[in-house]
Each structure stands twice: as structure tokens, then as C-alpha cells.
Design a protein around this motif. Structure first.
Motif, PDB file in Angstrom:
ATOM      1  N   UNK A   1      45.810  48.956  45.227  1.00  0.00           N
ATOM      2  CA  UNK A   1      46.108  50.022  44.262  1.00  0.00           C
ATOM      3  C   UNK A   1      44.903  50.412  43.410  1.00  0.00           C
ATOM      4  N   UNK A   2      43.796  49.667  43.525  1.00  0.00           N
ATOM      5  CA  UNK A   2      42.587  50.061  42.790  1.00  0.00           C
ATOM      6  C   UNK A   2      41.733  51.033  43.592  1.00  0.00           C
TER       7      UNK A   2
ATOM      8  N   UNK B   1      31.379  45.115  44.617  1.00  0.00           N
ATOM      9  CA  UNK B   1      32.104  44.838  45.865  1.00  0.00           C
ATOM     10  C   UNK B   1      32.424  46.127  46.614  1.00  0.00           C
TER      11      UNK B   1
ATOM     12  N   UNK C   1      35.359  47.185  36.991  1.00  0.00           N
ATOM     13  CA  UNK C   1      34.395  46.316  36.319  1.00  0.00           C
ATOM     14  C   UNK C   1      33.114  46.262  37.149  1.00  0.00           C
ATOM     15  N   UNK C   2      32.060  45.722  36.542  1.00  0.00           N
ATOM     16  CA  UNK C   2      30.773  45.638  37.221  1.00  0.00           C
ATOM     17  C   UNK C   2      30.884  44.969  38.591  1.00  0.00           C
ATOM     18  N   UNK C   3      31.553  43.841  38.613  1.00  0.00           N
ATOM     19  CA  UNK C   3      31.679  43.101  39.861  1.00  0.00           C
ATOM     20  C   UNK C   3      32.532  43.835  40.886  1.00  0.00           C
ATOM     21  N   UNK C   4      33.525  44.554  40.404  1.00  0.00           N
ATOM     22  CA  UNK C   4      34.346  45.322  41.336  1.00  0.00           C
ATOM     23  C   UNK C   4      33.534  46.447  41.969  1.00  0.00           C
ATOM     24  N   UNK C   5      32.691  47.087  41.155  1.00  0.00           N
ATOM     25  CA  UNK C   5      31.842  48.146  41.711  1.00  0.00           C
ATOM     26  C   UNK C   5      30.876  47.583  42.738  1.00  0.00           C
TER      27      UNK C   5
ATOM     28  N   UNK D   1      38.387  41.361  47.872  1.00  0.00           N
ATOM     29  CA  UNK D   1      39.144  40.968  46.693  1.00  0.00           C
ATOM     30  C   UNK D   1      39.453  42.092  45.726  1.00  0.00           C
ATOM     31  N   UNK D   2      39.572  43.322  46.213  1.00  0.00           N
ATOM     32  CA  UNK D   2      40.000  44.407  45.335  1.00  0.00           C
ATOM     33  C   UNK D   2      41.369  44.889  45.808  1.00  0.00           C
ATOM     34  N   UNK D   3      42.378  44.787  44.927  1.00  0.00           N
ATOM     35  CA  UNK D   3      43.727  45.144  45.360  1.00  0.00           C
ATOM     36  C   UNK D   3      43.821  46.602  45.797  1.00  0.00           C
TER      37      UNK D   3
ATOM     38  N   UNK E   1      30.371  59.408  40.121  1.00  0.00           N
ATOM     39  CA  UNK E   1      31.346  59.204  39.047  1.00  0.00           C
ATOM     40  C   UNK E   1      32.594  60.072  39.164  1.00  0.00           C
TER      41      UNK E   1
ATOM     42  N   UNK F   1      40.305  44.992  50.380  1.00  0.00           N
ATOM     43  CA  UNK F   1      41.118  43.784  50.269  1.00  0.00           C
ATOM     44  C   UNK F   1      40.311  42.546  50.620  1.00  0.00           C
TER      45      UNK F   1
ATOM     46  N   UNK G   1      41.044  54.402  42.193  1.00  0.00           N
ATOM     47  CA  UNK G   1      40.365  54.496  40.907  1.00  0.00           C
ATOM     48  C   UNK G   1      39.020  55.211  41.031  1.00  0.00           C
TER      49      UNK G   1
ATOM     50  N   UNK H   1      34.243  54.409  37.067  1.00  0.00           N
ATOM     51  CA  UNK H   1      34.163  53.905  35.691  1.00  0.00           C
ATOM     52  C   UNK H   1      35.395  53.084  35.312  1.00  0.00           C
TER      53      UNK H   1
END
Ligand SMILES: Nc1ncnc2c1ncn2[C@@H]1O[C@H](COP(=O)(O)OP(=O)(O)OP(=O)(O)O)[C@@H](O)[C@H]1O
Ligand SMILES: Nc1ncnc2c1ncn2[C@@H]1O[C@H](COP(=O)(O)OP(=O)(O)OP(=O)(O)O)[C@@H](O)[C@H]1O
Ligand code: SF4
Ligand SMILES: [Mg+2]
Ligand SMILES: [Mg+2]
Lengths: 297, 317, 321
Positions: free
Chosen positions: C144-145, C160, C154-158, C140-142, C104, C137, C148, C151
Motif C-alpha cells: 500500500x506504500x 529501497x 522515509x530515507x531508508x524506504x526511498x 520490505x515496503x508494503x 517528486x 515487497x 505514495x 516525500x
């Protein structure tokens, strides 16, 4: 069902204990510590208090600077007092001060850390400012000033150590609480209607208790060393014989120049061993109970 | 018309520059299942967390039975979290976890019995097998069912379920969805379920709402929406459903959507196949697609899509 | 072609206060370079246990027997140092439900570059970061993220991020345990396409665990269905669900929802009976108490996995060609 759960919790501690014993460092620490604890408890059986009193020692005809070969277990000091008796009773003081002061340290540190981390906001900033203030002012001078102001007694000694060494614990606990607060199970408990107190008791405490326990054991050696330092600087209670005070007196009265090793060595070795024991136990506990270290497998 | 159990009015939730929820209206009736579908990262979890009171809205309102429900926690609303493993305290046993809600509300009845019943209804049978286990001693799907049991045991009136059956096999999934639908029909439970599983919507949902980049862009009764989607995003989404392989698969191209940079005009326009194919041009709405935000869908809408092309076709036809 | 991975008679037994729990009871299979095996089966049947056992990721105190040959070496008897090296570069795993397992307090990009730098699969930190951003990329995660903290995703981004992390060191084998549970169909299709490409270009082998049968048939050329710690049916993927020969596979396929099917509208279907308790399995075929076709003989002995059709095998006495 609660019985069953209690059962399961006990089982976990049994598991921790087993794992602890399987680690060599933990085993060595416990054995050393057990030796000194037994020594402290059984003090009246293996030593006496009479010859700690210089008047009685003189009346009994003990010599000054008596070597162990001449007079019993560990010889005598410049006041004709028995070093062995001082050593055995000194272990009581060192352990007592070490444990009591650590307890105070952990109590303040955990309370500040949990409140600060969990409540957050203004209270957090205020508490952290105080904590930082304690961290930046040099610890020893503060302890010396406090000890001098409060007077030289055992309780004051415990208080001084406790009040000066909690900040690092507070910071550690706070950072753990901050990550715990983000965990989904805290959100879950909140959405079940749990109050802040409920969340702390049910979810935060059980997850920081391991850290606190390990930290306690690691605080003990620091307390013992602080007690030694303060006593060595002449800030201890003049009436009680602690290892630190023995070292001070030996040093002041030229035991080193006289090569009276029996005077200073036992107290020195005692301190080193007890400190080592607590450090070994603390580190082993830390490894077992800290989920972060464990999850890595 | 019966009154809605929960109403969301013009809700905005921003995290710094990220506009995770960017104007949402929504209502859920008692005895209704509303499925919320949409792209990963479109703000579904943020939206239902706000309904539960776990996230503060930047602006807008959440009304529960007409009363404003801000930060306080609603015992009548329960949430099933997206990440079951994270939702379980590793230091608590299954029975303590399921009983937590009961203990908080000072449940008068037989706790052990209530816990066992909840576990067996969630497919953890016999419950005695699981009561004393810690979360790391059960499988992923079993953890998900513990979370479901823990939410259902207090008999909420609104269930917010975030991907509740994502890690369950088809047979247990069916059993749990059946249980949910049954409760909805017999007790008037309302369910807002976030899912990417359109089969779930087909199985139990009365209505479906589709979310894209912080907004609901299409809403309608399940059968209508799945049979004849209107919004180009919904059409594309349905085209990749394996069961509807008849359709030509439309994998969207263009920039990755990011709530920190929501496009001007229609938020879908950089990826919209209708615009890209020149269809918008023909309908004479290409300017609007690029420059004018379609109106936000109202909570009362029965069937609507936030898309200029849909409006133009409706007017023409 | 020699197998990349061959698992022989793998068993895993958990020890609990209530006795032993045999979670995996003798599983064998082989996987060629570029091959992909799909695993399906009831929740709690031992899929994750097996996946973790292959990389020896189960906590101490759990009995694992059998052989897991990765190339020439047996993972189960490997030295710890070698094992660490193999874990990222030889074989990587996406854990099930690990959305909370990201650190975290560390930015996601640092978490992806960490193994790359550790195993030196890229020359320097810069190259490692470039690779991390590129991987993000692809799923599908831009870009600039990338900076980050977990936390903020989003769930799906994590989820990935976890996939990108597993691919970071270019493993030869990817074990993916329900890696797409938090992904919508569009993003899922994109992620699966990335894996497909790696398989075609670099001969990446995969073990793919999921309850989504349509994903399995899409990703995997071979399927294995598990029940109560054993493989009960296996074969080419399109064949297994179109012509299932084991009654459990049939039940599983039937319970899978079909959009547009009027019968299942407002009427989800399940499988009757209780899931088996691995600590107290019924005698004979473990499925017999729930099996619609069961006959008396099913109670006698546990049927072995035998051919049940062309290139297909099933552990059922009724499923013989
Ligand atoms: N605390 C935060 N700080 C910054 N951005 C955030 C934060 N929480 C969420 N976001 C962003 O807001 C968007 C919406 O997130 P949310 O979790 O609601 O998505 P979701 O629809 O539930 O997606 P998924 O299906 O992947 O779970 C995402 O782009 C996410 O990165
Ligand atoms: N540490 C443990 N101690 C005892 N039993 C365990 C432990 N971990 C898992 N089990 C049991 O072993 C069985 C297999 O678990 P596993 O996690 O492999 O299931 P799975 O097939 O991955 O299921 P799912 O689809 O739900 O993830 C389950 O019945 C579970 O309850
Ligand atoms: S408004 Fe225009 S850009 Fe947006 S979805 Fe409709 S056609 Fe596409
Ligand atoms: Mg989500
Ligand atoms: Mg699993």
C-alpha cells in the motif's frame, strides 16, 4: 572570499555561454537576432524618417506603388512612403514592444508564481483563482477590449500584452517553486534560522532564474505576434510605424491584389525571422539551464 | 540533577492515516549524546524534524530549556540532514553553504576563517581545495562533511544529527565522532544522533533509545543496553550485528510494519519471537501482548523496555 | 568462464578551474557472471567516479580513457542508442546519495514501472506493476506504500525504492554505490538476502561500494581497496581484512568499530594526516606521508600492484610474500 565566489559564478555563465554557442540552434538564433538589433540601432544610418511622412514623400516626387526597381531599396506604398524606411524603423517598434511587454509578463508572472508557490495557503488559492480567470477568458477579445478602452498608444500596447499573458508563466514558476520548497536545502536554510525572504532570495530564485530566463525569451515572440495582431486589427498607435501596422495597411489598401509584394513581404519576413530567433534562443537556453533536462544526461 | 536541554512530551505526528510518531517521551541533557536507533521507517527523522521545528506535531510538546518550542526556529539547535546531497543547494558553492548560518546570524568575526576552520575540522583539508567547488563537484562523503561543517560552524548547543557518518569511511568517521565527543565533553554540547550504526553508539553515546513503529520501546545506558538488551526487538536487532556473530541471527518474520496499520496491543506482537515461540503463553501474558498496549516509556526513565514479557520476568525474578 | 565485465586501465580526469583532477588513475579488474566485487576506500578516493565511468554516466567534458568491456562491447565507444538499452537491462546502477533524485511529482510505483515498460521486459503495464509491487515487497515496503509520492517515504524506504528500480529490468550487472547507508541492520540483512538470491539463481554480478566492511565481506567474494584513484590491495574478501598486507588496508580495518571492545568505548579512532589531494599527489607511493611503516624508498616510485600473498595483491613495496 566573496571575490572568489563572484568569480566562480561568472565562470558558470561563461560555461553556459559556451555551451549555448556550441548548440547550432542557439548560434543561428543569436545571429538572426543580432542582425535585427543592429538594424534597429543603426536605423538613422541606413534609413531616413523623411519619406515615412506622406507629405514629404509627395513633395519629393515619389510615386504611388513604386516598385523597388523604380524607386530605391523596397519601393513605395499607396501613400508614396518609402517601404524600406518604414521597415527599418518598424523593427525598432516591434523589438521594443516585444521586449518591454515580455519583461512585464515575466515580472508579474514570476512574482505571482513565487509568492503563490512559496507562501501557499489561502494566498495561493486566491492568486491561482485570478490566474485561472485570466487563462480561461479568451485572450484576444480581452486584449482588444482593453486596447480599445485604454486608447491607442505604444505604452498601452505594452501594458495590454503584459497584463494578458503572464498567467502561463505564473503557473510554470509556481510548480517549480513547489518542488523546490520540498527540497532538503530549503529545510536546512530554515533550520539555520533563515527567514522566508532569505530562503526565496538565496535558494528559490537562483534555482528558478534559469527557467525564468528561458521563459522570457520564449515570451518575446508571443508579444511580438500579439503586437502584430493588435496592430493588424487596427488597434496600434496610428503615429508609429510597426511591422504589424505595415501589414495592416498593406492588406487594407489591396497590396495583395496589386501583387505589391515589396509592401507586405519585408514586414512579414521580419516578424517570422525575429520570432524564430527568439524561439531558438529560448529553447536552447531552456535545455542548458533546466537542471531537470540536464540531470538525465 | 541538571535540567534537560530538550524535552519531548507525548509527541504524536500523523500524516493522514500514517502515525509516524505515536507517543514519544524523550529528554536530552547538556553534555550528553543520545543515540536513537530503530527500524527504517520507524519515525526517527520525523521525530527530530519536529524537535527542529520543521514539522508540526499533531499533539504533544517539544520544550527547549523548559520553554515551548513550536514552529519557530531555534538558532541553538542545528540539524545534520539524512540526505547530504539534497541538503546542498546545487547553485551555491561550498563556502557559501557553510557560511550561510553565519550570515543569517550576522556573525561579527572573520567569516572566511570560521568557514575554513569548520571545513578542516570536518576533514576537508586543505579547505581552499573545496571552497569554490559546487556540490556536484565533490564526492558523496565530502558532501556529508560539508553539511556537518555547516551545522557546526554556528556552535549550536543541541545537534540533531540524522545518520551523520553513514557515507564516511572508517577513518574519517572516527575522526569526526572524536571531534563530536570532544565538543560534548568540553563545551556541554548535547547530541541526539539517529543512526543504524550501533558501533557509533558504542563509540560516543551515553544512552541509546530504540524506536519501533513510532514509539521508543527501549532505552538505557549504552553499555547496558548493548550488552544485555531486554526488548525482543532490540535483541533481534543486535543479533544481526556482525560483530556479535556469536548470537544466533534472528531475522524477523511476519507482516511488514506500516504506520498506517499499527497493530493492536503491543505494536511488535505480529513479529515478536517471544510470542511466536510460545514464551508469552508460558508467562501468561499472551493475551496482553495481543490486546493491551504496554505503557509509554517516560522521559525520565533510565532503563526501561515497553514489553509485557520484560515486566513479567522482572516481577517474577 | 569468460568475464562479464572487464575494465582495463581505466582513467578519469575531471577538469576544473584549478587544473586537472585525476580521480581514477588506471584501474583494471574483471568480473565473472555471478561474481561480486566489493570496493572500499577513503572518502574521495574515486569509487563513485569509477562506478559512473563504467556506465558512461559522467557529464560531458570529463576525460575517460581505457576500456570497459561489457560482454564483447566496449561501453566507452558504444553508440548512444545501444548504450541506453544496455543501461537498464544489461547493467543497472544504484547511485550514491540519490535519495532526492526520485521524481517528486510521480508515484513511486510509476517510477519503477517506467523502465520496465520502456524496455519491454514485461508484456504489459499490468504485469509491470505486478513486478514493481513484488520487488517493493521483497525489499520490505508494503504494497500500500507503492502509491505514495517520494516525500511520503522515509530515507531508508526511498533508498529501497532505488534498489527496486535498479532490479526492475533484470540486469546482468548491478553497480550499487553505497546502497544501504540509510538502512537499519535488519532491513539491510533482508535486502542483502534478496541480492544474494538473485546472484545464486540468475548469476547476477555485482560491484558493491560501501564503507561497511562487514557488509562487504558478507556480500562479496572479492574485495578491492582503493586509495587516491588506484586499487592498492585486492584479494578474496575474508582474507583481505583478516590478513591485510597494505598498510592502508590495515589502518582501515583497525579504525572499524567493534562493539564491546573496551578500548574504543568513548574513543573512536581515525587515521592521522590529511586525505591526498588528487590534483597534487605526493611523489612515490601516495600513501607514504601517512604511512606508519614508510621507508625512504617509498618516496621514489609508485609501487605497482603485485602479489603479496596467496591470491592477494598489494601496491606496497613492503608487502611482498
Ligand atoms: N509526509 C508524509 N506523508 C505520509 N507518510 C509519511 C510522511 N513522512 C513520513 N511518513 C511515513 O512515516 C514513517 C516514518 O518516517 P521517518 O522518515 O521518520 O522514518 P525514519 O525512522 O527516519 O526511517 P529511515 O531510517 O528509513 O530514514 C514512514 O513510514 C514514512 O513512510
Ligand atoms: N565534477 C568534479 N570536478 C572536480 N573534482 C571532482 C568532481 N567530482 C568529484 N571530484 C573529486 O574527485 C575525487 C573522487 O570523487 P568520488 O566521488 O569518485 O569519490 P568516492 O570515492 O566516491 O568518495 P565517497 O566515498 O566520499 O563517495 C574527489 O576528491 C572529488 O572531490
Ligand atoms: S509485549 Fe509481548 S509481543 Fe510485545 S515485545 Fe513483549 S513479548 Fe513481544
Ligand atoms: Mg530517516
Ligand atoms: Mg562516492
Amino acid at each position: 572570499m566573496t571575490v572568489v565566489v563572484g568569480d566562480r559564478k561568472r565562470q558558470r555563465w561563461v560555461e553556459v555561454a559556451r555551451e549555448f554557442w556550441q548548440a547550432r540552434s542557439g548560434r543561428i538564433g543569436v545571429i538572426i537576432l543580432a542582425f535585427f538589433v543592429i538594424l534597429a540601432i543603426a536605423a538613422p544610418l541606413v534609413a531616413g524618417t523623411d519619406y515615412i511622412n506622406p507629405v514629404k514623400a509627395r513633395a519629393a516626387g515619389l510615386p504611388q506603388w513604386g516598385t523597388p526597381a523604380e524607386v530605391g531599396p523596397l519601393g513605395t506604398d499607396h501613400f508614396r512612403r518609402s517601404v524600406w524606411d518604414q521597415f527599418v524603423y518598424g523593427s525598432r517598434i516591434s523589438l521594443l514592444v516585444g521586449l518591454a511587454a515580455s519583461f512585464l509578463t515575466i515580472l508579474i508572472g514570476s512574482a505571482v508564481g513565487i509568492v503563490s508557490g512559496f507562501v501557499g495557503g489561502k494566498l495561493d488559492s486566491a492568486l491561482m483563482r485570478i490566474t485561472e480567470w485570466f487563462l480561461v477568458i479568451p485572450f484576444l477579445p480581452l486584449a482588444i477590449v482593453l486596447a480599445a478602452v485604454l486608447g491607442r498608444s505604444l505604452l498601452n500596447m505594452i501594458f495590454v500584452i503584459g497584463i494578458t499573458s503572464w498567467p502561463s508563466t505564473a503557473r510554470l514558476v509556481r510548480s517549480q517553486v513547489l518542488t523546490l520548497k520540498q527540497r532538503t536545502f530549503v529545510d536546512r536554510s530554515r533550520s539555520l534560522g533563515g527567514s522566508g525572504l532569505h530562503v526565496v532570495r538565496q535558494h528559490i530564485l537562483p534555482n528558478v532564474s534559469g527557467l525564468i530566463l528561458a521563459n522570457t525569451t520564449l515570451a518575446v515572440p508571443i508579444s511580438i505576434l500579439t503586437e502584430t495582431t493588435l496592430s493588424f486589427l487596427g488597434l496600434g498607435n496610428p503615429q508609429t510605424a510597426s511591422w504589424g501596422k505595415t501589414l495592416e495597411e498593406a492588406f487594407v489598401n489591396g497590396a495583395i491584389a496589386r501583387n505589391a509584394w515589396w509592401y507586405y513581404l519585408p514586414a512579414g519576413v521580419g516578424i517570422v525571422l525575429v520570432v524564430l530567433a527568439f524561439t531558438l534562443i529560448g529553447q536552447t537556453l531552456e535545455q542548458i539551464v533546466d537542471p531537470r533536462l540536464k540531470d538525465r544526461r | 540533577m541538571t535540567e534537560a536541554l530538550v524535552v519531548v512530551e507525548d509527541l504524536h505526528i500523523h500524516f493522514g492515516a500514517a502515525r509516524a510518531v505515536d507517543g514519544v517521551n524523550l529528554a536530552v541533557m547538556p553534555g550528553e549524546v543520545l543515540a536513537l536507533v530503530g527500524e527504517s521507517g520507524s519515525g526517527k527523522t520525523t521525530l527530530i524534524r519536529a524537535i527542529q521545528g520543521l514539522t508540526h506535531p499533531t499533539s504533544g510538546k517539544v520544550l527547549f530549556e523548559g520553554k515551548e518550542a513550536d514552529a519557530r526556529h531555534l538558532p541553538d539547535v542545528q540539524m545534520v540532514f539524512q540526505d547530504p546531497t539534497g541538503a546542498l543547494n546545487p547553485r551555491r558553492t561550498v563556502s557559501e553553504i557553510v557560511a550561510e548560518g553565519l550570515r543569517i546570524e550576522k556573525f561579527k568575526g572573520n567569516e572566511a576563517e570560521a568557514v575554513s576552520t569548520a571545513l578542516s575540522r570536518a576533514g576537508l583539508r586543505p579547505p581552499e581545495r573545496f571552497l569554490r567547488r559546487f556540490p556536484h563537484e565533490i564526492s558523496g562523503g565530502q558532501r556529508q562533511r560539508v553539511v556537518i561543517a555547516g551545522a557546526m560552524v554556528t556552535e549550536p548547543r543541541l545537534l540533531l544529527a540524522d545518520e551523520p557518518v553513514a557515507s564516511l569511511d572508517a577513518s574519517i568517521r572516527g575522526e569526526i565522532l572524536g571531534l563530536l565527543r570532544n565538543l560534548v565533553d568540553t563545551t556541554g554540547l548535547a547530541v541526539l544522533v539517529v543512526t543504524h550504526d550501533l558501533g557509533l553508539a558504542w563509540n560516543i553515546a551515553d544512552r541509546v533509545a530504540v524506536m519501533y513503529l513510532g514509539r521508543i520501546i527501549e532505552v538505557g545506558p549504552t553499555e547496558e543496553l548493548l550488552d544485555s538488551p531486554k526488548h525482543p526487538y532490540t535483541k533481534a536487532l543486535l543479533s544481526v550485528v556482525p560483530e556479535t556473530r556469536g548470537m544466533e541471527q534472528q531475522i524477523l518474520s511476519g507482516e511488514i510494519p506500516d504506520p498506517k496499520r499499527i497493530p493492536s496491543g503491543c505494536r511488535f506482537h505480529p513479529r515478536c519471537p517471544v510470542l511466536q515461540s510460545g514464551e508469552s503463553e508460558r508467562l501468561g501474558i499472551a493475551e496482553r501482548c495481543r490486546g493491551e498496549d504496554p505503557a509509554i516509556i517516560s522521559a525520565a526513565a533510565t532503563r526501561e523496555a515497553a514489553c509485557w514479557a520484560v515486566k513479567a520476568i522482572a516481577v517474577a525474578g | 568462464m569468460t568475464a562479464l565485465l572487464s575494465v582495463r586501465d581505466l582513467t578519469v580526469t575531471y577538469r576544473t578551474s584549478q587544473g586537472e583532477v585525476p580521480a581514477v588513475r588506471g584501474v583494471s579488474f574483471e568480473l565473472e557472471p555471478g561474481g561480486s566485487l566489493g570496493l572500499a576506500g577513503e572518502s574521495g578516493c574515486g569509487k563513485s567516479t569509477m562506478a559512473n565511468a563504467i556506465l558512461r554516466l559522467l557529464p560531458a567534458g570529463i576525460t575517460t580513457t581505457g576500456e570497459v568491456l561489457l560482454g564483447e562491447e566496449d561501453v566507452l565507444t558504444m553508440k548512444p542508442g545501444r548504450l541506453r538499452a544496455v543501461r537498464w537491462t544489461g547493467a543497472a546502477i544504484v547511485f550514491q546519495g540519490a535519495l532526492h533524485a526520485l521524481n517528486p511529482v510521480q508515484r513511486v510505483i510509476d517510477q519503477i514501472t517506467e523502465p520496465i515498460i520502456l524496455h519491454k521486459t514485461e508484456p504489459d503495464k499490468k504485469a509491470a506493476e505486478k513486478r514493481a509491487v513484488d520487488l517493493l515487497g521483497q525489499v520490505g515496503i508494503p504494497a500500500n506504500r507503492a502509491e505514495d509520492y517520494p516525500h511520503q517515504l522515509s530515507g531508508g524506504q526511498r533508498q529501497r525504492v532505488l534498489i527496486a528500480m535498479a532490479l526492475a529490468c533484470d540486469p546482468d550487472l548491478l553497480i550499487a554505490d553505497e546502497p544501504t547507508t540509510a538502512l537499519d541492520l535488519m532491513v539491510q540483512a533482508q535486502v542483502l538476502a534478496v541480492l544474494e538470491k538473485l546472484r545464486a539463481e540468475r548469476q547476477l554480478s555485482m560491484i558493491f561500494i560501501t564503507h561497511d566492511l562487514s557488509v562487504l565481506t558478507y556480500v562479496c567474494d572479492r574485495l578491492a581497496v582503493m586509495y587516491a584513484g588506484r586499487i592498492v590491495e585486492r584479494g578474496p574478501s575474508d582474507q583481505v581484512f583478516e590478513r591485510p598486507t597494505h598498510p592502508y588496508t590495515r589502518a582501515l580495518a583497525a579504525a572499524f568499530p567493534t562493539i564491546g571492545d573496551r578500548e574504543s568505548r568513548m574513543n573512536p579512532s581515525g587515521l592521522k594526516g590529511d586525505p591526498p589531494d588528487p590534483a597534487a599527489l605526493p611523489a612515490g607511493c601516495p600513501f607514504h606521508p601517512r604511512c606508519p611503516d614508510a621507508i625512504d624508498r617509498c618516496r621514489d616510485a609508485e609501487p605497482p600492484l603485485l602479489p603479496s600473498g596467496p591470491a592477494q595483491e598489494a601496491a606496497c613495496i613492503l608487502a611482498r610474500p
